[in-house]
Scaffold this active site. Sequence first.
Site, mmCIF file in Angstrom:
data_model
loop_
_atom_site.group_PDB
_atom_site.id
_atom_site.type_symbol
_atom_site.label_atom_id
_atom_site.label_comp_id
_atom_site.label_asym_id
_atom_site.label_seq_id
_atom_site.Cartn_x
_atom_site.Cartn_y
_atom_site.Cartn_z
ATOM 1 N N ARG A 62 0.840 -1.209 0.000
ATOM 2 C CA ARG A 62 0.000 0.000 0.000
ATOM 3 C C ARG A 62 0.874 1.258 0.000
ATOM 4 O O ARG A 62 0.428 2.330 -0.369
ATOM 5 C CB ARG A 62 -0.963 -0.008 1.201
ATOM 6 C CG ARG A 62 -1.779 1.259 1.348
ATOM 7 C CD ARG A 62 -3.106 1.077 2.073
ATOM 8 N NE ARG A 62 -3.008 0.304 3.299
ATOM 9 C CZ ARG A 62 -2.451 0.753 4.449
ATOM 10 N NH1 ARG A 62 -1.935 1.958 4.505
ATOM 11 N NH2 ARG A 62 -2.420 -0.025 5.509
ATOM 12 N N TYR A 115 -16.788 15.426 -16.127
ATOM 13 C CA TYR A 115 -17.246 14.045 -16.015
ATOM 14 C C TYR A 115 -18.287 13.971 -14.883
ATOM 15 O O TYR A 115 -18.107 14.593 -13.830
ATOM 16 C CB TYR A 115 -16.043 13.143 -15.725
ATOM 17 C CG TYR A 115 -16.429 11.727 -15.394
ATOM 18 C CD1 TYR A 115 -16.980 10.908 -16.370
ATOM 19 C CD2 TYR A 115 -16.268 11.215 -14.118
ATOM 20 C CE1 TYR A 115 -17.361 9.616 -16.065
ATOM 21 C CE2 TYR A 115 -16.634 9.921 -13.812
ATOM 22 C CZ TYR A 115 -17.175 9.126 -14.790
ATOM 23 O OH TYR A 115 -17.546 7.846 -14.493
ATOM 24 N N ASP A 180 -8.112 17.823 -15.975
ATOM 25 C CA ASP A 180 -8.440 16.455 -16.375
ATOM 26 C C ASP A 180 -8.252 16.392 -17.890
ATOM 27 O O ASP A 180 -9.004 16.987 -18.652
ATOM 28 C CB ASP A 180 -9.876 16.114 -15.969
ATOM 29 C CG ASP A 180 -10.241 14.649 -16.272
ATOM 30 O OD1 ASP A 180 -9.660 14.092 -17.229
ATOM 31 O OD2 ASP A 180 -11.110 14.090 -15.587
ATOM 32 N N LYS A 205 -9.270 4.827 -19.613
ATOM 33 C CA LYS A 205 -9.676 5.198 -20.964
ATOM 34 C C LYS A 205 -8.511 4.983 -21.942
ATOM 35 O O LYS A 205 -8.086 3.863 -22.118
ATOM 36 C CB LYS A 205 -10.198 6.628 -20.955
ATOM 37 C CG LYS A 205 -11.143 6.951 -19.761
ATOM 38 C CD LYS A 205 -12.450 6.186 -19.818
ATOM 39 C CE LYS A 205 -13.287 6.276 -18.537
ATOM 40 N NZ LYS A 205 -13.625 7.618 -18.059
HETATM 41 C C1 LIG Z 1 -14.078 8.136 -16.809
HETATM 42 C C2 LIG Z 1 -13.623 9.483 -16.416
HETATM 43 C C3 LIG Z 1 -13.264 9.753 -15.089
HETATM 44 C C4 LIG Z 1 -13.388 8.722 -13.973
HETATM 45 O O1 LIG Z 1 -12.479 7.687 -14.143
HETATM 46 P P1 LIG Z 1 -12.718 6.158 -13.640
HETATM 47 O O2 LIG Z 1 -11.469 5.488 -14.078
HETATM 48 O O3 LIG Z 1 -13.964 5.678 -14.302
HETATM 49 O O4 LIG Z 1 -12.875 6.213 -12.159
HETATM 50 C C5 LIG Z 1 -12.779 11.024 -14.803
HETATM 51 N N1 LIG Z 1 -12.682 11.972 -15.764
HETATM 52 C C6 LIG Z 1 -13.036 11.740 -17.042
HETATM 53 C C7 LIG Z 1 -12.910 12.820 -18.054
HETATM 54 C C8 LIG Z 1 -13.531 10.498 -17.405
HETATM 55 O O5 LIG Z 1 -13.899 10.278 -18.684
#
Ligand SMILES: *Cc1c(COP(=O)(O)O)cnc(C)c1O
Length: 406
Positions: A62, A115, A180, A205
């Site tokens: 961890r 998001y 982001d 993603k």
């Molecule tokens: C999917 C997504 C998230 C969240 O990510 P997870 O891996 O699903 O927890 C955050 N920001 C954006 C732009 C996303 O597309």
Amino acid sequence: MTPSFATRAVHAGRHDFNDLGVHAPPLDLSSTYPTPDLAAAAASYDALASGERPRGSAVYSRLFNPTTDRTERAVAELEGAEDAAAFASGMAAVAAVLMDARQRGRHIVAVRPLYGGTDHLLSSGTFDLDVSWVAAQNIAAAIRPDTALVYIETPANPTLELVDIADVVRQAGSVPVCVDSTFATPVLQRPITHGAALVLHSATKFLGGHGDVLAGIVVGGHPHIARLKHLRAITGGVLHPLASYLLHRGLPTLELRVLRMQQTADILASRLAESSQVQRVFYPGLPGQDPQRIIGRQMAGPGSILAFTLVEDSAEAMQRFISTLQLITPAVSLGSTDTLIQPPAALTHRIVDPAAQAASHITPGLARLSVGLESADDLWHDLAQALDSVASAAPAHSGEMLVSTA
Ligand SMILES: *Cc1c(COP(=O)(O)O)cnc(C)c1O
């Protein structure tokens, strides 16, 4: 000569392979590490707890894992950042960034759309944050003495609004800006070079890229990332080493995938814009959709996500459209090798405040399309036949709708 992005993406995180005598990254699944020298282990423990690297034993997984460390170094290098912290998911990464901000101040300035999960975490009161939602050009006026963070997403999920990062950084002054950059990937945009303090990815993603890993990563300067690693150690949102391994494995093909998907998205966006069954297409590569000329200045291209609104802007039309698709996978998530489609109003953004949804064009007939590696013609064939079927079914169904809503 500085190696190109493509070259670095292939070699990042492989710095010690010759010394180790390996060709693929070693996958270390240890949950704990031997600590025969207790004084040395205690010193290492203290270093790890404050987000530094281990001195000798890694003590406990961890706190540190060599496979995850390797992946972090690789992503930091591709983003042009000093350091990176990987998390169990994108949302675990967002949560760590917000917890860190909350320790420095209560106020956050954020720009919609974001998001759905991030929007919810900011608005739900979970971290007792006071959030000012403003348009990107009004950030400076919203900054207060207790503002701990400015949070933006560009391109934004789901309607691809582009935000000028350098302008946001200028307006934020001494307040750190977190971007982001999930939709852009470091192939198309590197926010650190525009002054962002932190860059966040849902690595689930594009970075992982094959629909088989859930992960989040934040890159930035060392002291900030060390604080996030400390938070990660005490709250436990670590990335599993197998997920780290898969994430690292996605990186060498990142540029190939992103550029190819972008090429296909560009073709599909133009064809959708010409369809009589489509009311509106959201894609920054289409004429008139990037008035600030961010592409070329901040982003190398418009990317491979697009959104479009059906002429019949209803949940019923969306259901007919989705059920008629043969090739495209109806699923949330994005950036995978296969093309994915989902209606944000029903799924990813359903927890967003209805007024905020409406302001961001998130209506029942909006579909978000993540273009994969299939051929443009095959994808268009599937989209066109589904659009046709919505058109031919429309009269009967709109009659039903009138009855049921009367
Ligand atoms: C999917 C997504 C998230 C969240 O990510 P997870 O891996 O699903 O927890 C955050 N920001 C954006 C732009 C996303 O597309």
